[in-house]
Design a protein around this motif. Structure first.
Motif, PDB file in Angstrom:
ATOM      1  N   ARG A  70      10.602 -24.363   9.358  1.00 31.21           N
ATOM      2  CA  ARG A  70      11.814 -25.224  10.717  1.00 31.21           C
ATOM      3  C   ARG A  70      13.408 -25.091  10.087  1.00 31.21           C
ATOM      4  NH1 ARG A  70       8.901 -31.605   8.621  1.00 31.21           N
ATOM      5  NH2 ARG A  70       6.964 -30.436   9.332  1.00 31.21           N
ATOM      6  N   LEU A  71      13.735 -24.505  10.756  1.00 35.24           N
ATOM      7  CA  LEU A  71      14.657 -24.314  10.516  1.00 35.24           C
ATOM      8  C   LEU A  71      16.010 -25.544  10.463  1.00 35.24           C
ATOM      9  CD1 LEU A  71      15.728 -20.852  13.093  1.00 35.24           C
ATOM     10  CD2 LEU A  71      14.722 -21.682  11.674  1.00 35.24           C
ATOM     11  N   SER A  72      15.540 -27.122  10.755  1.00 36.60           N
ATOM     12  CA  SER A  72      15.786 -28.069  10.667  1.00 36.60           C
ATOM     13  C   SER A  72      16.664 -28.504   8.932  1.00 36.60           C
ATOM     14  CB  SER A  72      15.329 -29.393  11.328  1.00 36.60           C
ATOM     15  OG  SER A  72      14.363 -29.342  10.632  1.00 36.60           O
ATOM     16  N   THR A  73      15.503 -27.782   7.598  1.00 35.80           N
ATOM     17  CA  THR A  73      16.102 -28.042   7.125  1.00 35.80           C
ATOM     18  C   THR A  73      16.733 -27.064   6.109  1.00 35.80           C
ATOM     19  OG1 THR A  73      14.645 -26.402   6.573  1.00 35.80           O
ATOM     20  CG2 THR A  73      12.947 -28.229   6.658  1.00 35.80           C
ATOM     21  N   ILE A  74      17.533 -26.214   6.352  1.00 34.59           N
ATOM     22  CA  ILE A  74      17.704 -25.046   6.117  1.00 34.59           C
ATOM     23  C   ILE A  74      19.944 -25.028   6.919  1.00 34.59           C
ATOM     24  CG2 ILE A  74      16.152 -23.665   5.209  1.00 34.59           C
ATOM     25  CD1 ILE A  74      17.924 -22.347   8.043  1.00 34.59           C
ATOM     26  N   ARG A  75      19.821 -26.309   7.681  1.00 34.43           N
ATOM     27  CA  ARG A  75      21.141 -25.730   7.931  1.00 34.43           C
ATOM     28  C   ARG A  75      22.397 -26.077   7.402  1.00 34.43           C
ATOM     29  NH1 ARG A  75      20.230 -31.042  12.555  1.00 34.43           N
ATOM     30  NH2 ARG A  75      18.837 -29.542  14.265  1.00 34.43           N
ATOM     31  N   ASP A  76      22.175 -26.307   6.365  1.00 32.21           N
ATOM     32  CA  ASP A  76      23.027 -26.804   5.306  1.00 32.21           C
ATOM     33  C   ASP A  76      23.534 -25.735   4.267  1.00 32.21           C
ATOM     34  OD1 ASP A  76      24.124 -28.618   5.893  1.00 32.21           O
ATOM     35  OD2 ASP A  76      21.952 -29.957   5.304  1.00 32.21           O
ATOM     36  N   ALA A  77      22.166 -24.957   3.905  1.00 37.58           N
ATOM     37  CA  ALA A  77      22.331 -23.494   3.658  1.00 37.58           C
ATOM     38  C   ALA A  77      23.812 -22.882   3.034  1.00 37.58           C
ATOM     39  CB  ALA A  77      20.947 -22.698   3.903  1.00 37.58           C
ATOM     40  N   ASN A 101       1.492  -1.274  -0.291  1.00 37.04           N
ATOM     41  CA  ASN A 101      -0.198  -0.260  -0.307  1.00 37.04           C
ATOM     42  C   ASN A 101       1.184   1.117   0.061  1.00 37.04           C
ATOM     43  OD1 ASN A 101      -2.615  -1.386   0.567  1.00 37.04           O
ATOM     44  ND2 ASN A 101      -1.637  -2.188   2.685  1.00 37.04           N
ATOM     45  N   PRO A 102       0.569   1.754  -0.466  1.00 36.98           N
ATOM     46  CA  PRO A 102       1.330   3.673  -0.488  1.00 36.98           C
ATOM     47  C   PRO A 102       1.166   4.324   0.320  1.00 36.98           C
ATOM     48  CG  PRO A 102      -0.606   4.062  -2.578  1.00 36.98           C
ATOM     49  CD  PRO A 102      -0.826   2.262  -1.438  1.00 36.98           C
ATOM     50  N   GLY A 103       2.738   4.633   1.230  1.00 42.34           N
ATOM     51  CA  GLY A 103       3.151   5.132   2.290  1.00 42.34           C
ATOM     52  C   GLY A 103       2.817   4.084   3.181  1.00 42.34           C
ATOM     53  N   GLU A 104       3.154   2.412   3.322  1.00 43.52           N
ATOM     54  CA  GLU A 104       2.854   1.629   3.974  1.00 43.52           C
ATOM     55  C   GLU A 104       4.299   0.981   3.328  1.00 43.52           C
ATOM     56  OE1 GLU A 104      -0.261   0.079   4.883  1.00 43.52           O
ATOM     57  OE2 GLU A 104      -1.531   1.752   4.599  1.00 43.52           O
ATOM     58  N   PRO A 105       5.586   1.096   4.097  1.00 37.14           N
ATOM     59  CA  PRO A 105       6.680   0.359   3.262  1.00 37.14           C
ATOM     60  C   PRO A 105       6.652  -1.586   4.303  1.00 37.14           C
ATOM     61  CG  PRO A 105       7.864   2.010   4.419  1.00 37.14           C
ATOM     62  CD  PRO A 105       5.712   2.244   3.909  1.00 37.14           C
ATOM     63  N   LEU A 106       7.251  -2.278   3.151  1.00 37.09           N
ATOM     64  CA  LEU A 106       7.348  -3.030   3.908  1.00 37.09           C
ATOM     65  C   LEU A 106       8.999  -3.558   3.639  1.00 37.09           C
ATOM     66  CD1 LEU A 106       6.945  -6.101   5.141  1.00 37.09           C
ATOM     67  CD2 LEU A 106       5.575  -7.031   3.006  1.00 37.09           C
ATOM     68  N   ILE A 107       9.126  -3.304   2.453  1.00 35.20           N
ATOM     69  CA  ILE A 107      11.120  -4.085   2.388  1.00 35.20           C
ATOM     70  C   ILE A 107      11.447  -2.540   2.087  1.00 35.20           C
ATOM     71  CG2 ILE A 107      12.275  -5.390   0.245  1.00 35.20           C
ATOM     72  CD1 ILE A 107      10.530  -7.396   1.944  1.00 35.20           C
ATOM     73  N   LYS A 108      12.400  -2.453   2.394  1.00 32.17           N
ATOM     74  CA  LYS A 108      13.400  -1.252   2.918  1.00 32.17           C
ATOM     75  C   LYS A 108      14.563  -1.245   2.642  1.00 32.17           C
ATOM     76  CE  LYS A 108      11.374  -1.776   6.699  1.00 32.17           C
ATOM     77  NZ  LYS A 108      10.456  -1.527   8.407  1.00 32.17           N
ATOM     78  N   ASP A 109      15.043  -0.723   1.734  1.00 34.07           N
ATOM     79  CA  ASP A 109      16.559  -0.375   1.507  1.00 34.07           C
ATOM     80  C   ASP A 109      17.217  -1.619   1.415  1.00 34.07           C
ATOM     81  OD1 ASP A 109      18.190   0.857   0.357  1.00 34.07           O
ATOM     82  OD2 ASP A 109      19.705   1.612   2.341  1.00 34.07           O
ATOM     83  N   LEU A 110      16.441  -2.858   0.535  1.00 31.66           N
ATOM     84  CA  LEU A 110      17.496  -4.138   0.713  1.00 31.66           C
ATOM     85  C   LEU A 110      18.315  -3.906  -0.035  1.00 31.66           C
ATOM     86  CD1 LEU A 110      15.160  -8.197   1.983  1.00 31.66           C
ATOM     87  CD2 LEU A 110      17.019  -7.349  -0.335  1.00 31.66           C
ATOM     88  N   SER A 111      19.420  -4.962   0.258  1.00 33.72           N
ATOM     89  CA  SER A 111      20.499  -5.222  -1.118  1.00 33.72           C
ATOM     90  C   SER A 111      20.627  -6.825  -0.339  1.00 33.72           C
ATOM     91  CB  SER A 111      21.478  -3.751  -0.284  1.00 33.72           C
ATOM     92  OG  SER A 111      21.190  -2.911  -0.827  1.00 33.72           O
ATOM     93  N   LEU A 112      21.212  -7.089  -1.558  1.00 31.86           N
ATOM     94  CA  LEU A 112      21.848  -8.532  -1.645  1.00 31.86           C
ATOM     95  C   LEU A 112      22.951  -9.071  -2.577  1.00 31.86           C
ATOM     96  CD1 LEU A 112      21.387 -11.183   0.047  1.00 31.86           C
ATOM     97  CD2 LEU A 112      19.101 -11.641  -1.108  1.00 31.86           C
ATOM     98  N   VAL A 113      23.213 -10.276  -2.372  1.00 29.82           N
ATOM     99  CA  VAL A 113      24.361 -10.319  -3.715  1.00 29.82           C
ATOM    100  C   VAL A 113      24.155 -11.866  -3.393  1.00 29.82           C
ATOM    101  CG1 VAL A 113      26.242 -10.436  -5.456  1.00 29.82           C
ATOM    102  CG2 VAL A 113      25.879  -8.325  -3.733  1.00 29.82           C
ATOM    103  N   VAL A 114      23.848 -12.847  -4.556  1.00 30.21           N
ATOM    104  CA  VAL A 114      23.360 -14.483  -4.549  1.00 30.21           C
ATOM    105  C   VAL A 114      24.401 -14.962  -5.756  1.00 30.21           C
ATOM    106  CG1 VAL A 114      22.371 -16.152  -3.967  1.00 30.21           C
ATOM    107  CG2 VAL A 114      21.356 -14.362  -2.911  1.00 30.21           C
ATOM    108  N   GLU A 115      25.825 -15.646  -5.338  1.00 29.87           N
ATOM    109  CA  GLU A 115      26.462 -15.507  -5.941  1.00 29.87           C
ATOM    110  C   GLU A 115      25.759 -17.585  -6.425  1.00 29.87           C
ATOM    111  OE1 GLU A 115      28.297 -14.568  -7.409  1.00 29.87           O
ATOM    112  OE2 GLU A 115      28.530 -12.700  -5.481  1.00 29.87           O
ATOM    113  N   PRO A 116      25.971 -18.163  -8.107  1.00 30.60           N
ATOM    114  CA  PRO A 116      26.095 -18.494  -9.113  1.00 30.60           C
ATOM    115  C   PRO A 116      25.865 -19.967  -7.914  1.00 30.60           C
ATOM    116  CG  PRO A 116      26.379 -17.644 -10.367  1.00 30.60           C
ATOM    117  CD  PRO A 116      26.531 -16.405  -9.068  1.00 30.60           C
ATOM    118  N   GLY A 117      24.361 -20.994  -7.883  1.00 29.19           N
ATOM    119  CA  GLY A 117      24.933 -22.126  -7.737  1.00 29.19           C
ATOM    120  C   GLY A 117      24.712 -22.114  -5.429  1.00 29.19           C
ATOM    121  N   GLN A 118      24.198 -20.862  -4.945  1.00 27.42           N
ATOM    122  CA  GLN A 118      24.290 -20.452  -3.438  1.00 27.42           C
ATOM    123  C   GLN A 118      22.755 -20.849  -3.115  1.00 27.42           C
ATOM    124  OE1 GLN A 118      25.387 -16.913  -2.394  1.00 27.42           O
ATOM    125  NE2 GLN A 118      26.778 -17.579  -1.675  1.00 27.42           N
ATOM    126  N   THR A 119      22.374 -21.607  -1.923  1.00 30.80           N
ATOM    127  CA  THR A 119      21.378 -22.033  -1.681  1.00 30.80           C
ATOM    128  C   THR A 119      21.446 -21.234  -0.453  1.00 30.80           C
ATOM    129  OG1 THR A 119      21.980 -24.467  -1.792  1.00 30.80           O
ATOM    130  CG2 THR A 119      19.515 -23.918   0.044  1.00 30.80           C
TER     131      THR A 119
END
Length: 645
Positions: free
Chosen positions: A592-599, A408-426
C-alpha cells in the motif's frame, strides 16, 4: 581474530544410519550415568546369579523326595542293609539297570522322606528367589531413572538444536514432521529403552549363567542346547534386516501424516473456502494407507521371530527330556539333576525367545532414534564470530556495502546492493512480489548469511556481532501476526523482558488495542489459542504492533504491518507508528503505497536490485517504475504500463 563461517544449507543427512552405529549412539547417550549403569549391571548379575542357582538347589529337593520314595520301596531288604549291599543284590538278581539308577542316588534302604533336609532346601530356595526379586526390582527402578534422565537431556539437546538451526532448514522440513520427531519419535524411543534395556541385560546374563549351570550338570545336554543359539540368532538377524526397512518407513509415514493433519488443521478455513475437503480427505487416506501398510508389514515380519524361536526351543525341550530320561535310567544323572536341567533349558530358551521378540521393539525404537539423531545432526547456522563485538548505544546507521545473496548456489537474488541509511530515517522498500524486499531485512537480521559484501550497524559489521546482540536492537512487525497460547497480557509483554503493567497499558492505548481488549469479558487476562483464535486478523495485527512498541527498539522493521486492518484503523496505526518511529531508524515494506508517502527514502526494488530511490515526490516526478506502481493503485494506468509490473 578471524571470521568463522559454516558452509552448506541445513538439513538432515540423506543416508540413514545403520542399526549398529545407532545402537552404539543410544548407549552413548546414557553413558553419562555410567556409575548408575555399573550398579544396575552389578544388581542384575546378582539377581540372575541367585535365580540361576535356585533350580539346582531345588533339584536337590526333588532328589530328597525321590530318594525317600525309593528308600521306602527298598524296605524289603533287611534292616541295616546299606546302599552298596542293595545295589550288589540287585545286580546279582539281574536288575542291572535298576542297580545303576540306585547307585547314582543318595538313598538309604528302608528310610523314608527326609523332611528336615527338604525343609532346609525349600527355605534356601525361597531366600534365593526373594533376594533375586529384590535385586531385580532395584535395578529396574534405577534403569527407569537412567532412561528418563537420558530422555530429559535429549529433549534439552533438541530444544537447543532447534534454536541453532538456520531458517532454511524449517523451510525445507514440514512442521508436522519436525513435531513428530520431537514428540512421537522421542516417546517411542523412550518406551523402547524402558522396555528393552533391562530385559536385554537380564536375558544376556541369564543365558550366560544358565549355560554355565547346564554344563556343570551335563556337558552332553548343554552342547545339544547350545546348538539352538546359532539357529535362533540366524533367524532373528534374517528377519530383523527385513523389518528394519518397514519400521523406518512406518515412522517416516507417521511424520508425513502428522504434517498433513497439522497443515489441514491450521488452514481448515482455506480448505473449506475452496471446497478442498475431498482432496484433503483423499490425501489423508493415501498417507494413512501407507502408514497402515508399513506398520502392518513391520509388525508381521518382526512378529515371525517369536514363533520361530519358540519352535526351536520346543524341539530342544523334547530332545533334552528324552536324553535326560535315558541318562537317569543309565544312572549317569539323578532325576533331580534332569529336572533342574529341564528347568534350565526353559530358562535358556526363554531369554533367547525374549531377545528375539524384543527385536521388533528395538527396530522400532532405533528407527525413531535415527530420525531424532538426523535432526540433531542437521547442519547448524554458521558459528558466531569470536570474540563477538558489541554495539554501543544504538544510533541506527545502517550500511549495505556491495551485498550479494542467493537462497540457492548459483541463483543470486540480491546483486551488488549498496545502501546507506542515516540514523532516524524512515526507509520504505517497495516493489513487485519476489523483488527481494523481505530478503533485505532478513539479511539485516542475519536470518540468512550474505554470500559477499558487508552489512554494518553503527559502523560494526553485523557478522562480528552475536545474533542475540544484533537482534536485540531490532523490533519487527510482520505481515503474519503470530501470537502464542497465553493471555493477552503475556502476548504483549513478550516484546520486552520485565515489561510492567504501565508499559503494557501505554502500548495498548497508543496502538488502539486497549479499547477492544477492555470489551472482552476477561480483558487483558483473556486466554488466546496459539493462532489467536477469537480475535480478528486486524486485532491480531494491532497486538503485534503493540508488542513492538513495548520493545522500544533502536531500529524498527515493519513488513506489511497494516495489511490486515481497515482504512480507518490504518490511519490510527500510522499515527501510532509515527510516534514509535520518532528518532528511530525504520524499514517499512509496503504494497500500500499510501502508507509510505512520508518516508524519508523510498527504495524501489526489482529482481534483487535497487532500481530507483528517492522521496515520494521525486520518484513520481521521475515517472519510472515507482510511478507505474503508484498509478496502478491510485490512477488510471495504461495497459502496457500495468504489464510492466
Amino acid at each position: 581474530m578471524s571470521m568463522m563461517r559454516g558452509g552448506g544449507r541445513g538439513g538432515p543427512p540423506q543416508k540413514a544410519m545403520t542399526f549398529g552405529p545407532s545402537l552404539k549412539r543410544i548407549l552413548g547417550l546414557l553413558a553419562i550415568d555410567r556409575l548408575r549403569i555399573t550398579a544396575v549391571v552389578a544388581m542384575a548379575a546378582v539377581s540372575v546369579g541367585l535365580s540361576v542357582v535356585a533350580p539346582k538347589v531345588l533339584g536337590k529337593g526333588t532328589d530328597i523326595i525321590f530318594d525317600g520314595v525309593v528308600g521306602k520301596m527298598l524296605a524289603r531288604f533287611p534292616a541295616g542293609t546299606t546302599k552298596a549291599q542293595a545295589v550288589a543284590e540287585l545286580r546279582a538278581g539281574g536288575q542291572s539297570q535298576l542297580a545303576d539308577m540306585l547307585n547314582a542316588m543318595n538313598v538309604v534302604p528302608g528310610q523314608g522322606l527326609d523332611l528336615a533336609g527338604l525343609g532346609a532346601v525349600l527355605v534356601v530356595v525361597l531366600c534365593l528367589y526373594v533376594a533375586a526379586f529384590f535385586f531385580n526390582w532395584s535395578q529396574g527402578f534405577m534403569t527407569t531413572g537412567i532412561v528418563q534422565r537420558g530422555m530429559y537431556r535429549l529433549r534439552e539437546d533438541i530444544e537447543s538444536k532447534l534454536n541453532r538451526l538456520p531458517m532454511s532448514h524449517f523451510q525445507q522440513e514440514s512442521r508436522g514432521d519436525v513435531l513428530s520427531r520431537v514428540t512421537n519419535d522421542i516417546d517411542n524411543f523412550s518406551q523402547t529403552l524402558n522396555q528393552t534395556l533391562t530385559q536385554v541385560l537380564i536375558a544376556v546374563l541369564t543365558v550366560c549363567g544358565v549355560l554355565g549351570m547346564m554344563f556343570s550338570i551335563s556337558p552332553l545336554l548343554a552342547g545339544i542346547s547350545l546348538l539352538t543359539v546359532p539357529l535362533i540368532a540366524g533367524i532373528t538377524v534374517m528377519i530383523a534386516k527385513r523389518s528394519q526397512v518397514q519400521f523406518a518407513a512406518q515412522w517416516k509415514s507417521t511424520g508425513d501424516l502428522n504434517g498433513h493433519v497439522e497443515e489441514m488443521f491450521t488452514g481448515h478455513e482455506i480448505v473449506k473456502a475452496f471446497g478442498q475437503q475431498d482432496m484433503a480427505i483423499e490425501k489423508f487416506r493415501v498417507s494413512n494407507d501407507y502408514l497402515y501398510e508399513s506398520s502392518a508389514k513391520a509388525q508381521f515380519i518382526s512378529g515371525i521371530i517369536m514363533p520361530s524361536t519358540n519352535f526351536i526351543a520346543n524341539l530342544n525341550y523334547v530332545v533334552v527330556a528324552v536324553l535326560g530320561g535315558i541318562q537317569v535310567a543309565q544312572g549317569t544323572l539323578t532325576i533331580g539333576s534332569v529336572q533342574a536341567f529341564i528347568q534350565y533349558s526353559r530358562q535358556f530358551s526363554q531369554p533367547m525367545a525374549q531377545l528375539a521378540s524384543m527385536i521388533n521393539l528395538l527396530q522400532s525404537g532405533v528407527a525413531s532414534a535415527e530420525r531424532v539423531f538426523a535432526l540433531l545432526d542437521a547442519q547448524e547456522q554458521s558459528p558466531e564470530y569470536s570474540p563477538a563485538a558489541t554495539l554501543p548505544e544504538p544510533r541506527g546507521r545502517v550500511v549495505f556495502d556491495h551485498v550479494n545473496f542467493g537462497y540457492n548456489p548459483g541463483e543470486p537474488l540480491i546483486k551488488d546492493l549498496s545502501l546507506v541509511v542515516e540514523p532516524g530515517q524512515t526507509v520504505a522498500i517497495v516493489g513487485p512480489t519476489g523483488a527481494g524486499k523481505t530478503t533485505l531485512v532478513n539479511l539485516l537480521m542475519r536470518f540468512y548469511e550474505i554470500d559477499s559484501g558487508t552489512i554494518t550497524v553503527d559502523g560494526v559489521n553485523t557478522a562480528h556481532l552475536s545474533r542475540a546482540e544484533l537482534r536485540s536492537q531490532f523490533g519487527m512487525v510482520l505481515q503474519d501476526a503470530w501470537l502464542f497460547g497465553g493471555t493477552i497480557r503475556e502476548n504483549l509483554a513478550y516484546g520486552r523482558v520485565g515489561a510492567t503493567e504501565e508499559d503494557i497499558i501505554e502500548a495498548a492505548v497508543a496502538t488502539h488495542v486497549d479499547h477492544f481488549v477492555r470489551s472482552l469479558p476477561e480483558g487483558y487476562d483473556t486466554v488466546l489459542t496459539d493462532d489467536g483464535g477469537g480475535l480478528s486478523q486486524g486485532q491480531r495485527q494491532l497486538m503485534t504492533i503493540a508488542r513492538a512498541w513495548i520493545a522500544k527498539p533502536g531500529i524498527l522493521i515493519l513488513d506489511e504491518a497494516t495489511s490486515s486492518v481497515d482504512t480507518r484503523t490504518e490511519v490510527m496505526i500510522r499515527q501510532a507508528m509515527n510516534k514509535l518511529r520518532s528518532n528511530r531508524t525504520s524499514f517499512v515494506i509496503a504494497h500500500r503505497l499510501s502508507t509510505i508517502r512520508d518516508a524519508d527514502l523510498i527504495l524501489v526494488m526489482n529482481n534483487g536490485e535497487i532500481i530507483e530511490q528517492g522521496s515520494h515526490d521525486v520518484l513520481l516526478a521521475h515517472r519510472g517504475f515507482y510511478y507505474d506502481l503508484y498509478m496502478s493503485q491510485f490512477g488510471d494506468p495504461l495497459v502496457e504500463e500495468v504489464s510492466r509490473l
